[in-house]
Design a protein around this motif. Structure first.
Motif, PDB file in Angstrom:
ATOM      1  N   ILE A   1       4.731  29.870  43.160  1.00 48.40           N
ATOM      2  CA  ILE A   1       3.850  30.624  44.047  1.00 48.40           C
ATOM      3  C   ILE A   1       4.105  32.108  43.824  1.00 48.40           C
ATOM      4  O   ILE A   1       5.259  32.549  43.778  1.00 48.40           O
ATOM      5  CB  ILE A   1       4.095  30.269  45.525  1.00 48.40           C
ATOM      6  N   ASP A   2       3.040  32.887  43.682  1.00 44.47           N
ATOM      7  CA  ASP A   2       3.144  34.344  43.555  1.00 44.47           C
ATOM      8  C   ASP A   2       1.996  34.985  44.310  1.00 44.47           C
ATOM      9  O   ASP A   2       0.840  34.600  44.122  1.00 44.47           O
ATOM     10  CB  ASP A   2       3.119  34.749  42.082  1.00 44.47           C
TER      11      ASP A   2
ATOM     12  N   SER B   1      -0.949  29.701  43.954  1.00 40.81           N
ATOM     13  CA  SER B   1      -0.317  28.840  42.961  1.00 40.81           C
ATOM     14  C   SER B   1      -0.575  29.426  41.582  1.00 40.81           C
ATOM     15  O   SER B   1      -1.720  29.739  41.233  1.00 40.81           O
ATOM     16  CB  SER B   1      -0.903  27.431  43.012  1.00 40.81           C
ATOM     17  N   CYS B   2       0.489  29.603  40.798  1.00 44.85           N
ATOM     18  CA  CYS B   2       0.281  30.048  39.418  1.00 44.85           C
ATOM     19  C   CYS B   2       0.847  29.053  38.419  1.00 44.85           C
ATOM     20  O   CYS B   2       0.753  29.273  37.214  1.00 44.85           O
ATOM     21  CB  CYS B   2       0.831  31.446  39.187  1.00 44.85           C
ATOM     22  N   PHE B   3       1.428  27.948  38.922  1.00 44.40           N
ATOM     23  CA  PHE B   3       1.832  26.856  38.038  1.00 44.40           C
ATOM     24  C   PHE B   3       2.131  25.618  38.871  1.00 44.40           C
ATOM     25  O   PHE B   3       2.713  25.703  39.949  1.00 44.40           O
ATOM     26  CB  PHE B   3       3.071  27.222  37.210  1.00 44.40           C
TER      27      PHE B   3
ATOM     28  N   LEU C   1       5.756  34.008  32.993  1.00 41.76           N
ATOM     29  CA  LEU C   1       4.634  33.431  33.719  1.00 41.76           C
ATOM     30  C   LEU C   1       4.146  34.358  34.818  1.00 41.76           C
ATOM     31  O   LEU C   1       2.953  34.544  35.010  1.00 41.76           O
ATOM     32  CB  LEU C   1       5.067  32.068  34.299  1.00 41.76           C
ATOM     33  N   LEU C   2       5.087  34.988  35.523  1.00 45.40           N
ATOM     34  CA  LEU C   2       4.703  35.911  36.585  1.00 45.40           C
ATOM     35  C   LEU C   2       4.036  37.163  36.013  1.00 45.40           C
ATOM     36  O   LEU C   2       3.023  37.624  36.545  1.00 45.40           O
ATOM     37  CB  LEU C   2       5.923  36.320  37.408  1.00 45.40           C
ATOM     38  N   SER C   3       4.601  37.692  34.948  1.00 40.75           N
ATOM     39  CA  SER C   3       4.037  38.924  34.381  1.00 40.75           C
ATOM     40  C   SER C   3       2.666  38.682  33.775  1.00 40.75           C
ATOM     41  O   SER C   3       1.816  39.569  33.747  1.00 40.75           O
ATOM     42  CB  SER C   3       4.985  39.504  33.319  1.00 40.75           C
ATOM     43  N   GLY C   4       2.431  37.440  33.307  1.00 38.76           N
ATOM     44  CA  GLY C   4       1.127  37.102  32.768  1.00 38.76           C
ATOM     45  C   GLY C   4       0.076  36.893  33.832  1.00 38.76           C
ATOM     46  O   GLY C   4      -1.120  36.869  33.559  1.00 38.76           O
ATOM     47  N   ASN C   5       0.535  36.701  35.102  1.00 32.12           N
ATOM     48  CA  ASN C   5      -0.367  36.549  36.233  1.00 32.12           C
ATOM     49  C   ASN C   5      -1.398  35.455  35.986  1.00 32.12           C
ATOM     50  O   ASN C   5      -2.598  35.609  36.238  1.00 32.12           O
ATOM     51  CB  ASN C   5      -1.080  37.874  36.537  1.00 32.12           C
ATOM     52  N   LYS C   6      -0.901  34.298  35.457  1.00 28.61           N
ATOM     53  CA  LYS C   6      -1.806  33.196  35.090  1.00 28.61           C
ATOM     54  C   LYS C   6      -2.010  32.277  36.267  1.00 28.61           C
ATOM     55  O   LYS C   6      -1.449  31.201  36.331  1.00 28.61           O
ATOM     56  CB  LYS C   6      -1.236  32.422  33.893  1.00 28.61           C
TER      57      LYS C   6
END
Length: 261
Positions: free
Chosen positions: A224-225, A229-231, A254-259
């Motif tokens: 979670i970011d 949900s980001c994954f 993953l966080l820096s990619g903001n996917k």
């Protein structure tokens, strides 16, 4: 099985908070702080899911909704076929929940605390004794069962809290940073206990900042970011999407990619 789908929760901003421009967060708008905006993940029988995210991401709010302490503004939480958003009493019976604020009655012994919460869930007689004895052995509690909770060490209190959280044989166990502040031996006991729950087919969700614990225990990861949900997927897919075989680096990537998904 527990399935979390599109959870959202907002909190009304106070006048004082609105005036404090220095504390502005992108989730503050329309007079509300949107702590959780869209969170979804699943944890099946016999799976351990690690719930990850930076501080302030919305993990605690999400866990409080899972525990039924907070009612979501939107979304559903299914345990088997029961939507516990609509039937919170069923949720409280089905979930074993441990948070950082879980407390014990200081004047009761460790044993009395666990027995008391077992009785609140309707256990009694031989069934209560058998379950308590099983937990006391698994969590290595026998040396301090007759100590008052107010005199227990941090590790002893955490073991007692875990026992009281699962004494009623829940269908799902949710642990919020269960090893924080514990020594190596107590941490190992908690990790072994989580593995025993997995072996029994009980879905376990636990939030942690220790990715070494994720590597040891988890089948799945949910991230979670900023309330989103980001994954949500397997550990292997997490490393693949994060572009690294090191969990710490995969998490940062993953966080820096903001996917967001």
């Amino acid at each position: 099985m527990i399935a979390v789908d599109k959870l959202a929760k907002r909190f009304k901003l106070t006048k004082e908070h609105k005036k404090n421009k220095e504390r502005h967060d992108s989730r503050e708008y329309d007079g509300y702080f949107h702590s959780v905006k869209n969170v979804s993940f699943t944890c099946n029988h016999g799976e351990v899911l690690g719930l990850l995210g930076p501080n302030g991401a919305g993990k605690t709010t999400t866990l409080r909704m899972l525990s039924t302490a907070l009612k979501p503004d939107h979304g559903s939480i299914l345990i088997e076929d029961d939507n516990i958003v609509k039937q919170p009493l069923l949720g409280r019976k089905a979930i074993g929940f441990l948070s950082g604020s879980t407390g014990l009655y200081g004047r009761l012994t460790a044993k009395e605390n666990v027995e008391y919460f077992g009785k609140l869930h309707g256990l009694k007689g031989h069934a209560l004794k058998a379950k308590c004895d099983e937990l006391f052995s698994m969590l290595d509690m026998t040396t301090f069962l007759d100590k008052r909770a107010e005199h227990l060490s941090t590790g002893m209190k955490q073991k007692t809290n875990i026992a009281r959280a699962v004494v009623h044989n829940p269908k799902v166990v949710i642990l919020d940073e269960p090893t924080t502040g514990l020594d190596i031996m107590t941490t190992q006991t908690v990790i072994s206990f989580i593995r025993s729950l997995k072996a029994q087919g009980i879905p376990v969700i636990f939030s942690t900042h220790h990715l070494d614990e994720v590597a040891l225990l988890c089948d799945k990861i949910a991230v979670i970011d900023q309330g989103l949900s980001c994954f949500d997927g397997t550990v292997t897919d997490f490393m693949k999407q994060g572009g690294s075989t090191e969990l710490n680096q995969a998490f940062l990537n993953l966080l820096s990619g903001n996917k967001h998904v």
